[in-house]
Scaffold this motif. Structure first.
Motif, PDB file in Angstrom:
ATOM      1  N   PRO A  40      50.355  41.835  27.120  1.00 55.35           N
ATOM      2  CA  PRO A  40      50.200  40.533  26.799  1.00 55.35           C
ATOM      3  C   PRO A  40      49.326  39.957  27.928  1.00 55.35           C
ATOM      4  O   PRO A  40      49.771  39.837  29.140  1.00 55.35           O
ATOM      5  CB  PRO A  40      51.306  39.838  26.444  1.00 55.35           C
ATOM      6  CG  PRO A  40      52.229  40.754  27.358  1.00 55.35           C
ATOM      7  CD  PRO A  40      51.750  41.954  27.220  1.00 55.35           C
ATOM      8  N   ALA A  41      48.114  39.018  27.749  1.00 56.42           N
ATOM      9  CA  ALA A  41      47.393  38.302  28.947  1.00 56.42           C
ATOM     10  C   ALA A  41      48.043  36.807  28.981  1.00 56.42           C
ATOM     11  O   ALA A  41      48.537  36.257  27.737  1.00 56.42           O
ATOM     12  CB  ALA A  41      46.134  38.179  28.594  1.00 56.42           C
ATOM     13  N   GLY A  42      48.202  36.429  30.101  1.00 55.49           N
ATOM     14  CA  GLY A  42      48.888  34.973  30.306  1.00 55.49           C
ATOM     15  C   GLY A  42      47.527  34.039  29.885  1.00 55.49           C
ATOM     16  O   GLY A  42      46.361  34.510  29.652  1.00 55.49           O
ATOM     17  N   ASP A  43      47.768  32.878  29.902  1.00 55.64           N
ATOM     18  CA  ASP A  43      46.921  31.760  29.534  1.00 55.64           C
ATOM     19  C   ASP A  43      45.716  31.723  30.264  1.00 55.64           C
ATOM     20  O   ASP A  43      44.604  31.620  29.750  1.00 55.64           O
ATOM     21  CB  ASP A  43      47.807  30.366  29.318  1.00 55.64           C
ATOM     22  CG  ASP A  43      48.564  30.297  28.448  1.00 55.64           C
ATOM     23  OD1 ASP A  43      48.590  30.933  27.543  1.00 55.64           O
ATOM     24  OD2 ASP A  43      49.477  29.357  28.782  1.00 55.64           O
ATOM     25  N   GLY A  44      45.771  31.964  31.613  1.00 54.69           N
ATOM     26  CA  GLY A  44      44.654  31.924  32.355  1.00 54.69           C
ATOM     27  C   GLY A  44      44.142  33.244  33.003  1.00 54.69           C
ATOM     28  O   GLY A  44      43.250  33.338  33.939  1.00 54.69           O
ATOM     29  N   GLN A  45      44.493  34.260  32.252  1.00 54.11           N
ATOM     30  CA  GLN A  45      43.941  35.794  32.890  1.00 54.11           C
ATOM     31  C   GLN A  45      42.659  35.889  32.765  1.00 54.11           C
ATOM     32  O   GLN A  45      41.792  36.610  33.609  1.00 54.11           O
ATOM     33  CB  GLN A  45      44.904  36.871  31.904  1.00 54.11           C
ATOM     34  CG  GLN A  45      44.661  38.179  32.557  1.00 54.11           C
ATOM     35  CD  GLN A  45      45.338  38.502  33.777  1.00 54.11           C
ATOM     36  OE1 GLN A  45      46.423  38.097  34.042  1.00 54.11           O
ATOM     37  NE2 GLN A  45      44.323  38.960  34.738  1.00 54.11           N
ATOM     38  N   TRP A  46      42.071  35.368  31.642  1.00 55.60           N
ATOM     39  CA  TRP A  46      40.447  35.710  31.494  1.00 55.60           C
ATOM     40  C   TRP A  46      39.722  34.766  32.848  1.00 55.60           C
ATOM     41  O   TRP A  46      38.666  35.446  33.247  1.00 55.60           O
ATOM     42  CB  TRP A  46      39.899  35.316  30.154  1.00 55.60           C
ATOM     43  CG  TRP A  46      39.776  33.612  30.190  1.00 55.60           C
ATOM     44  CD1 TRP A  46      40.893  32.952  29.277  1.00 55.60           C
ATOM     45  CD2 TRP A  46      38.834  32.854  30.348  1.00 55.60           C
ATOM     46  NE1 TRP A  46      40.522  31.683  29.440  1.00 55.60           N
ATOM     47  CE2 TRP A  46      39.164  31.604  29.975  1.00 55.60           C
ATOM     48  CE3 TRP A  46      37.584  32.888  30.977  1.00 55.60           C
ATOM     49  CZ2 TRP A  46      38.197  30.261  30.222  1.00 55.60           C
ATOM     50  CZ3 TRP A  46      36.766  31.843  31.192  1.00 55.60           C
ATOM     51  CH2 TRP A  46      37.237  30.808  30.925  1.00 55.60           C
ATOM     52  N   ARG A  47      40.252  33.796  33.263  1.00 54.31           N
ATOM     53  CA  ARG A  47      39.652  33.111  34.223  1.00 54.31           C
ATOM     54  C   ARG A  47      39.909  33.967  35.575  1.00 54.31           C
ATOM     55  O   ARG A  47      38.885  33.896  36.559  1.00 54.31           O
ATOM     56  CB  ARG A  47      40.387  31.782  34.583  1.00 54.31           C
ATOM     57  CG  ARG A  47      39.778  30.695  33.505  1.00 54.31           C
ATOM     58  CD  ARG A  47      40.478  29.613  33.674  1.00 54.31           C
ATOM     59  NE  ARG A  47      40.164  28.406  32.805  1.00 54.31           N
ATOM     60  CZ  ARG A  47      40.768  28.283  31.881  1.00 54.31           C
ATOM     61  NH1 ARG A  47      41.900  28.823  31.392  1.00 54.31           N
ATOM     62  NH2 ARG A  47      40.224  27.248  30.778  1.00 54.31           N
ATOM     63  N   ARG A  48      41.004  34.572  35.685  1.00 55.55           N
ATOM     64  CA  ARG A  48      41.386  35.250  36.910  1.00 55.55           C
ATOM     65  C   ARG A  48      40.284  36.664  36.862  1.00 55.55           C
ATOM     66  O   ARG A  48      39.743  36.769  38.171  1.00 55.55           O
ATOM     67  CB  ARG A  48      42.494  35.972  36.986  1.00 55.55           C
ATOM     68  CG  ARG A  48      42.917  36.890  37.975  1.00 55.55           C
ATOM     69  CD  ARG A  48      44.625  36.883  38.335  1.00 55.55           C
ATOM     70  NE  ARG A  48      44.773  38.205  39.161  1.00 55.55           N
ATOM     71  CZ  ARG A  48      44.481  38.316  40.559  1.00 55.55           C
ATOM     72  NH1 ARG A  48      44.056  37.167  41.189  1.00 55.55           N
ATOM     73  NH2 ARG A  48      44.648  39.288  41.122  1.00 55.55           N
ATOM     74  N   ASN A  49      40.102  37.009  35.649  1.00 57.07           N
ATOM     75  CA  ASN A  49      39.291  38.339  35.663  1.00 57.07           C
ATOM     76  C   ASN A  49      37.856  37.995  36.065  1.00 57.07           C
ATOM     77  O   ASN A  49      37.186  38.707  36.634  1.00 57.07           O
ATOM     78  CB  ASN A  49      39.436  39.119  34.260  1.00 57.07           C
ATOM     79  CG  ASN A  49      40.917  39.373  33.908  1.00 57.07           C
ATOM     80  OD1 ASN A  49      41.369  39.617  34.766  1.00 57.07           O
ATOM     81  ND2 ASN A  49      41.058  39.752  32.606  1.00 57.07           N
ATOM     82  N   LEU A  50      37.506  36.778  35.323  1.00 57.61           N
ATOM     83  CA  LEU A  50      36.077  36.593  35.720  1.00 57.61           C
ATOM     84  C   LEU A  50      35.826  35.893  37.066  1.00 57.61           C
ATOM     85  O   LEU A  50      34.903  36.290  37.909  1.00 57.61           O
ATOM     86  CB  LEU A  50      35.694  35.146  34.838  1.00 57.61           C
ATOM     87  CG  LEU A  50      34.224  34.477  35.215  1.00 57.61           C
ATOM     88  CD1 LEU A  50      33.101  35.478  34.881  1.00 57.61           C
ATOM     89  CD2 LEU A  50      34.086  33.301  34.274  1.00 57.61           C
ATOM     90  N   ARG A  51      37.016  35.463  37.908  1.00 55.68           N
ATOM     91  CA  ARG A  51      36.797  35.030  39.314  1.00 55.68           C
ATOM     92  C   ARG A  51      36.693  36.531  40.148  1.00 55.68           C
ATOM     93  O   ARG A  51      35.943  36.501  40.864  1.00 55.68           O
ATOM     94  CB  ARG A  51      37.826  34.346  39.687  1.00 55.68           C
ATOM     95  CG  ARG A  51      37.805  33.858  41.147  1.00 55.68           C
ATOM     96  CD  ARG A  51      39.150  32.850  41.482  1.00 55.68           C
ATOM     97  NE  ARG A  51      39.806  32.325  40.291  1.00 55.68           N
ATOM     98  CZ  ARG A  51      39.519  30.931  40.349  1.00 55.68           C
ATOM     99  NH1 ARG A  51      39.050  30.151  41.063  1.00 55.68           N
ATOM    100  NH2 ARG A  51      39.960  30.393  39.277  1.00 55.68           N
TER     101      ARG A  51
END
Length: 72
Positions: free
Chosen positions: A38-49
């Motif tokens: 499961p991905a946390g709410d902001g995981q995609w932002r961290r990945n992009l960063r």
């Protein structure tokens, strides 16, 4: 063209091609699960960063996997 301008400005690694950018950005998913985790709410932002930080000129060096002779 954007990749070339960013490289000329010294903000993008010289070994990065436009294809690299396309594949990297496509790999940053906003799905709620990846590899069964499961991905946390902001995981995609961290990945992009992480991806964008890795593209910065001052952080990276030539990649052994970079295609020879290609520029973006």
């Amino acid at each position: 063209m954007l990749v070339g301008h960013a490289q000329e400005a010294g903000v993008l690694r010289e070994d990065v091609t436009w294809e690299d950018v396309a594949f990297l950005l496509a790999s940053v998913t906003t799905a709620d699960r990846t590899l069964g985790l499961p991905a946390g709410d902001g995981q995609w932002r961290r990945n992009l960063r992480v991806v964008l930080d890795g593209l910065r000129a001052e952080r990276g060096g030539p990649s052994e996997e970079s295609p020879a002779g290609r520029r973006g």
